[in-house]
Design a protein around this motif. Sequence first.
Motif, PDB file in Angstrom:
ATOM      1  N   PHE A 105       0.656  -8.273 -42.459  1.00 44.15           N
ATOM      2  CA  PHE A 105       1.978  -8.417 -41.830  1.00 44.15           C
ATOM      3  C   PHE A 105       2.363  -7.124 -41.108  1.00 44.15           C
ATOM      4  O   PHE A 105       2.923  -7.150 -40.018  1.00 44.15           O
ATOM      5  CB  PHE A 105       3.036  -8.808 -42.884  1.00 44.15           C
ATOM      6  CG  PHE A 105       2.847 -10.227 -43.359  1.00 44.15           C
ATOM      7  CD1 PHE A 105       1.776 -10.576 -44.167  1.00 44.15           C
ATOM      8  CD2 PHE A 105       3.719 -11.222 -42.969  1.00 44.15           C
ATOM      9  CE1 PHE A 105       1.576 -11.888 -44.575  1.00 44.15           C
ATOM     10  CE2 PHE A 105       3.535 -12.542 -43.374  1.00 44.15           C
ATOM     11  CZ  PHE A 105       2.471 -12.867 -44.173  1.00 44.15           C
ATOM     12  N   HIS A 106       2.031  -6.010 -41.722  1.00 45.14           N
ATOM     13  CA  HIS A 106       2.290  -4.713 -41.111  1.00 45.14           C
ATOM     14  C   HIS A 106       1.442  -4.562 -39.839  1.00 45.14           C
ATOM     15  O   HIS A 106       1.946  -4.174 -38.785  1.00 45.14           O
ATOM     16  CB  HIS A 106       1.954  -3.622 -42.130  1.00 45.14           C
ATOM     17  CG  HIS A 106       2.243  -2.247 -41.650  1.00 45.14           C
ATOM     18  ND1 HIS A 106       3.526  -1.737 -41.627  1.00 45.14           N
ATOM     19  CD2 HIS A 106       1.434  -1.279 -41.154  1.00 45.14           C
ATOM     20  CE1 HIS A 106       3.485  -0.516 -41.148  1.00 45.14           C
ATOM     21  NE2 HIS A 106       2.231  -0.205 -40.847  1.00 45.14           N
ATOM     22  N   GLN A 107       0.164  -4.926 -39.972  1.00 47.13           N
ATOM     23  CA  GLN A 107      -0.736  -4.848 -38.803  1.00 47.13           C
ATOM     24  C   GLN A 107      -0.253  -5.745 -37.675  1.00 47.13           C
ATOM     25  O   GLN A 107      -0.373  -5.413 -36.502  1.00 47.13           O
ATOM     26  CB  GLN A 107      -2.158  -5.276 -39.199  1.00 47.13           C
ATOM     27  CG  GLN A 107      -2.859  -4.285 -40.103  1.00 47.13           C
ATOM     28  CD  GLN A 107      -4.130  -4.869 -40.709  1.00 47.13           C
ATOM     29  OE1 GLN A 107      -4.297  -6.082 -40.794  1.00 47.13           O
ATOM     30  NE2 GLN A 107      -5.016  -3.986 -41.136  1.00 47.13           N
ATOM     31  N   ALA A 108       0.279  -6.906 -38.030  1.00 49.51           N
ATOM     32  CA  ALA A 108       0.699  -7.883 -37.016  1.00 49.51           C
ATOM     33  C   ALA A 108       1.798  -7.322 -36.133  1.00 49.51           C
ATOM     34  O   ALA A 108       1.807  -7.543 -34.916  1.00 49.51           O
ATOM     35  CB  ALA A 108       1.174  -9.161 -37.705  1.00 49.51           C
ATOM     36  N   ILE A 109       2.714  -6.571 -36.726  1.00 53.91           N
ATOM     37  CA  ILE A 109       3.795  -5.974 -35.927  1.00 53.91           C
ATOM     38  C   ILE A 109       3.184  -4.989 -34.928  1.00 53.91           C
ATOM     39  O   ILE A 109       3.580  -4.934 -33.766  1.00 53.91           O
ATOM     40  CB  ILE A 109       4.832  -5.317 -36.856  1.00 53.91           C
ATOM     41  CG1 ILE A 109       5.549  -6.426 -37.631  1.00 53.91           C
ATOM     42  CG2 ILE A 109       5.822  -4.466 -36.070  1.00 53.91           C
ATOM     43  CD1 ILE A 109       6.501  -5.953 -38.683  1.00 53.91           C
TER      44      ILE A 109
END
Length: 340
Positions: free
Chosen positions: A248-252
């Motif tokens: 989720f962090h990577q997706a941002i």
Amino acid sequence: MSVIGLGAVAREFRKPLSLEQVDFADPKDGEVLVQIRATGVCHTDIHAIDGDWPVKAMLPFIPGHEGVGVVAKTGRLVRGVKEGDRVGLPWLRATCGECEWCLMGWESLCPRASYGGYSANGSFAEYALAPAAYVGHIPACLSDAEAAPILCAGLTSWKALKETEATAGQWVAISGVGGLGQLAIQYAVHMGLHVIAVDIDPQKLWRAKDLGAEITLDAKEQDVAQLVQSQVGGAHGVVVTAVSATAFHQAIGMTRRKGTCVFVGLPPGDFPAPIFDVVMKGLTIRGSLVGTREDLHEALALCAETTIRSPITTQPLLTVNDALDRLRAGQAEGRIVLTM
Ligand code: NAD
Ligand code: ZN
Ligand code: ZN
């Protein structure tokens, strides 16, 4: 007269399902009793059985929310469905029909909704009861096993792609190429989007290429956010189906300025969101939960009209615990579909 049939029952969290003879009651007013022929295994079933979420399922319960079967009995006051019809039993089992969200076309967000295989018994069984107004109608050209994964994985990924607001010619990144992601890639290609697929399993990335992804990235080995920004300037839309908070962090980080990042995966826990990036890049972060009956109709119709299919492996209901173990370990190649 009730019918007796096999059912896979969760009696304790984090324990194998118990295969039992279950008494399936006659349908009440507005309900149908469906003889299940095939049912997909979604990662949500694992979260349900493991008690992963803040609001847990009430034990005992029968999981499963991608059931396809034939109507065996109808209760009184049933319209639009008759005995012998082939129907699908989705996660959204019923809604109140009266709240703000039901009235504005967002029934999937109804606070009084009930969920098949979670707050009511689901489709890991030979029979299941469902309100007739909420069953999906299965196009004739789809087999039972082909249709099953569309009831959740197909519906959810189709809706999430719409929620990215990305349009033909733009880039979309799909993080997590499991049951949901493999369908998301195909719907995205059909929408005319360029697809980047991200996973931590090289085999899933090979499959993503076969399904139409133009760029594939390994989140374990590569700096995926940096690569998506340097290769395409960031993705206009990102759909996160990965079962990992890190994703989720990577997706941002993968999202383009003014782009939309749609959260679909439901691993337990929190993750830190970089306030500075969200503000400076004008990002939209939104959650997406399954879809409405109309979204389901669209997801099924698109499969019927195209070659969009979930890669599936079928196995008997009796081996449900083996199927759950493989999905938990990330060893399911495509969607596992249990057959009766
Ligand atoms: P799945 O197990 O088939 O697929 C998950 C994929 O994520 C796997 O391919 C795995 O290798 C990959 N993955 C794991 N860690 C990763 C990482 N760090 N980066 C990228 N990929 C990673 O599961 P599924 O059935 O596709 O479900 C996925 C998630 O979506 C589950 O959490 C499920 O509960 C949730 N879900 C949500 C909705 C909704 O309405 N929001 C509906 C259905 C499922
Ligand atoms: Zn699901
Ligand atoms: Zn409602």
